[in-house]
Design a protein around this motif. Structure first.
Motif, PDB file in Angstrom:
ATOM      1  N   GLN A   1      13.859   5.096   5.055  1.00 50.71           N
ATOM      2  CA  GLN A   1      13.104   5.305   6.084  1.00 50.71           C
ATOM      3  C   GLN A   1      13.730   6.306   7.228  1.00 50.71           C
ATOM      4  OE1 GLN A   1      12.528   1.191   7.435  1.00 50.71           O
ATOM      5  NE2 GLN A   1      10.920   0.791   6.040  1.00 50.71           N
TER       6      GLN A   1
ATOM      7  N   ARG B   1       4.276   4.859   7.611  1.00 48.10           N
ATOM      8  CA  ARG B   1       3.439   3.868   6.795  1.00 48.10           C
ATOM      9  C   ARG B   1       2.713   4.451   5.630  1.00 48.10           C
ATOM     10  NH1 ARG B   1       1.205  -1.171   9.164  1.00 48.10           N
ATOM     11  NH2 ARG B   1       0.531  -2.223   7.277  1.00 48.10           N
TER      12      ARG B   1
ATOM     13  N   TYR C   1       5.662   3.724   3.336  1.00 48.71           N
ATOM     14  CA  TYR C   1       6.185   2.250   3.236  1.00 48.71           C
ATOM     15  C   TYR C   1       5.134   1.259   3.840  1.00 48.71           C
ATOM     16  CZ  TYR C   1      10.447   5.121   2.973  1.00 48.71           C
ATOM     17  OH  TYR C   1      11.110   6.356   2.667  1.00 48.71           O
ATOM     18  N   SER C   2       4.385   0.723   3.173  1.00 48.83           N
ATOM     19  CA  SER C   2       2.986   0.096   3.337  1.00 48.83           C
ATOM     20  C   SER C   2       3.522  -1.240   4.351  1.00 48.83           C
ATOM     21  CB  SER C   2       2.325  -0.438   2.505  1.00 48.83           C
ATOM     22  OG  SER C   2       2.767  -1.189   1.389  1.00 48.83           O
TER      23      SER C   2
ATOM     24  N   LEU D   1       5.775  -1.440   6.617  1.00 49.46           N
ATOM     25  CA  LEU D   1       6.519  -0.979   7.827  1.00 49.46           C
ATOM     26  C   LEU D   1       6.021  -1.585   8.977  1.00 49.46           C
ATOM     27  CD1 LEU D   1       8.588   0.993   8.691  1.00 49.46           C
ATOM     28  CD2 LEU D   1       6.743   2.500   9.491  1.00 49.46           C
TER      29      LEU D   1
END
Length: 151
Positions: free
Chosen positions: A23, A48, A51-52, A54
């Motif tokens: 990230q 996002r 990284y769903s 987040l």
């Protein structure tokens, strides 16, 4: 050039003892490739997409760390706070002129804190902010002043 900025940012994070997560790599990449300022919301949406799970909290926590390390700069625009990668390895203390029409930002190297009247002994200043808002030369050519201030 963006790769150099990203690597420099990641190296400084590592030197400060931060873990270099995927990230943080993506965030460094976004800052290195962005030509201007980005909002926390834009950072969130960008991350996002990778990284769903987040959360906004993760974005803000990382932004606070990057600000503390002086890797990014925060500017208060009329529509909210925005961030950009610091241009200098060792940023100087400065303030900003911000164009209300095009969001052009110009550093002001002068700090008015020394000109303030003496504060009471009971007051401890932790930080301060001084920004000047108006219109740049391009945006202000045909614009009538809305409000005039005089010192």
């Amino acid at each position: 050039m963006a790769d150099n900025k990203m690597e420099s940012m990641l190296n400084r994070m590592s030197e400060a003892g931060l873990r270099i997560t995927e990230q943080r790599k993506k965030m460094a990449k976004l800052f290195a490739e962005s030509p201007g300022f980005v909002s926390a919301g834009e950072i969130f949406l960008y991350l996002r997409s990778f990284y769903s799970g987040l959360s906004y909290d993760t974005v803000y926590r990382n932004l606070r760390l990057l600000l503390k390390l002086e890797l990014v700069e925060l500017v208060h625009f009329e529509d909210g706070n925005k961030f950009r990668i610091n241009r200098d390895e060792k940023p100087s203390h400065h303030h900003h002129f911000i164009c209300l029409a095009c969001d052009y930002v110009m550093p002001i190297e002068y700090c008015p804190m020394a000109s303030l009247p003496a504060l009471p002994d009971s007051v401890t200043v932790i930080k301060h902010r001084f920004d000047v808002y108006g219109y740049c030369g391009n945006c202000g050519k045909n614009r009538k002043p809305e409000v005039t201030y005089s010192a």
